[in-house]
Motif scaffolding. Structure first.
Motif, mmCIF file in Angstrom:
data_model
loop_
_atom_site.group_PDB
_atom_site.id
_atom_site.type_symbol
_atom_site.label_atom_id
_atom_site.label_comp_id
_atom_site.label_asym_id
_atom_site.label_seq_id
_atom_site.Cartn_x
_atom_site.Cartn_y
_atom_site.Cartn_z
ATOM 1 N N UNK A 172 0.820 -1.289 0.255
ATOM 2 C CA UNK A 172 0.302 0.472 -0.135
ATOM 3 C C UNK A 172 0.997 1.495 0.084
ATOM 4 N N UNK A 173 2.128 0.791 -0.010
ATOM 5 C CA UNK A 173 3.059 2.631 0.105
ATOM 6 C C UNK A 173 3.984 2.380 -1.262
ATOM 7 N N UNK A 174 4.410 3.700 -1.808
ATOM 8 C CA UNK A 174 5.173 3.449 -2.708
ATOM 9 C C UNK A 174 6.146 3.046 -2.960
ATOM 10 N N UNK A 175 6.769 3.048 -3.998
ATOM 11 C CA UNK A 175 8.533 2.682 -3.439
ATOM 12 C C UNK A 175 9.567 3.399 -2.246
ATOM 13 N N UNK A 176 9.191 4.206 -2.645
ATOM 14 C CA UNK A 176 10.482 5.805 -1.397
ATOM 15 C C UNK A 176 9.708 5.766 -0.167
ATOM 16 N N UNK A 177 8.436 5.222 0.124
ATOM 17 C CA UNK A 177 7.867 4.821 1.510
ATOM 18 C C UNK A 177 8.334 3.406 2.341
#
Length: 347
Positions: A172-177
């Protein structure tokens, strides 16, 4: 704040310099394959003081990641692997410890940020659980205290709405997150040494800068020693105190980052730096490339391993190995004919 420790590249005053956080000597890692032994790391020596950042650079396949895992104790002696040399973390020899002893060091003494955050996170566990597991194991906190600590870590690495993010799953998170979560996991138990192995792989350029800025600020604020592994010279140019250049499993040059980039002494280092595009180049300028290919480590050439690709190689280079570039001086180079040697001799 603690005064910056004297680094391994300067002469310490008697009785004032603490032991280095990392002190590795003659590290060798050999993988035993059906085709024969493959020496991925060959005689590397490094030292790192509190609050200091070391960049390790080189082409893909040069042994950077294997070195990082060997320093951490993730690669040890086994049926298919031989590890030798000494790796001291906080004065303790990592490879002399039992498996339980090494696990006790991970997270508290040394932690690692891996290339791909998605493979570092369990897809069926919530983000908060990834953090609370190590916190409860190493720090003995209760469930609620560990959860509060996890939320604080997510906030510390710049994740908005950390309490909500802690309840989410990695997908549910982006790659950066996700990369920020992995960094938070590494920091959870306050390690003295952080090894970041290509921490910005597959991230957008703007996110790469955010992650690198975050690592730099955390290392400064927490006084962590940091090893930054990258094939991208621009990544380490302005973010490290010293740089170590690896080629075919060996350390070929080591010294203060500014000096190595301004006056590289090994032909390989010079060729790597020359291949980086610059803003002052005219449009469509062809970048110089290093001719040939890195040697196969199952059958490396005798002498200097860079000799077959080096424009300055002599017969001596093809038969005699140069002394390794260690951590025993302000700048060392493993080369029989280092660049700039003639000018230095004339002075």
């Amino acid at each position: 704040m603690t005064t910056r420790a004297t680094t391994a590249t300067t002469t310490p005053q008697p009785g004032t310099a603490p032991a280095p956080v990392l002190d590795a000597t003659d590290v060798r890692t050999v993988f035993h394959t059906p085709r024969g032994p493959l020496q991925a790391v060959d005689g590397v020596g490094l030292a790192l003081a509190e609050g200091e950042t070391l960049g390790i650079v080189g082409e893909s396949g040069s042994g950077k990641s294997v070195l990082g895992r060997t320093l951490m104790g993730l690669i040890t002696d086994g049926p298919d692997t031989t590890v030798s040399g000494t790796v001291l973390l906080g004065g303790r020899d990592v490879h002399a410890l039992s498996p339980a002893g090494r696990r006790a060091l991970w997270g508290t003494e040394v932690a690692m940020v891996f290339q791909d955050p998605m493979t570092s996170l369990n897809p069926v566990k919530r983000v908060g659980t990834h953090l609370t597991e190590s916190i409860r194991l190493h720090q003995g906190l209760g469930r609620r205290e560990a959860r509060d600590r996890a939320v604080g870590l997510l906030r510390q690495v710049g994740i908005p709405e950390p309490a909500r993010r802690a309840r989410q799953y990695p997908h549910e998170l982006s790659g950066g997150m996700r990369q920020r979560v992995v960094i938070a996991m590494a920091l959870a138990c306050g390690p003295r040494l952080l090894i970041a192995d290509e921490p910005t792989t597959a991230l957008d350029v703007t996110v790469q800068k955010q992650i690198l800025d975050l690592l730099q600020s955390l290392a400064r604020d927490l006084r962590m020693a940091t090893v930054l592994i990258s094939h991208d010279l621009a990544t380490v140019a302005g973010r490290t105190d010293r740089v170590a250049v690896m080629y075919a499993g060996r350390l070929v040059e080591h010294g203060p980052t500014a000096e190595v980039f301004a006056r590289p002494r090994h032909p390989y280092s010079s060729a790597l730096i020359a291949s980086v595009p610059r803003l002052d180049m005219p449009p469509h300028t062809l970048l110089p490339a290093i001719e040939g290919r890195p040697p196969h480590l199952l059958d490396p050439p005798p002498g200097c391993r860079f000799a077959p690709r080096c424009a300055f190689a002599t017969e001596r280079c093809t038969t005699e190995s140069p002394l390794p570039a260690g951590h025993d001086g302000p700048g060392t180079v493993a080369c029989h004919h280092p660049l700039g040697a003639a000018e230095e001799a004339a002075v």
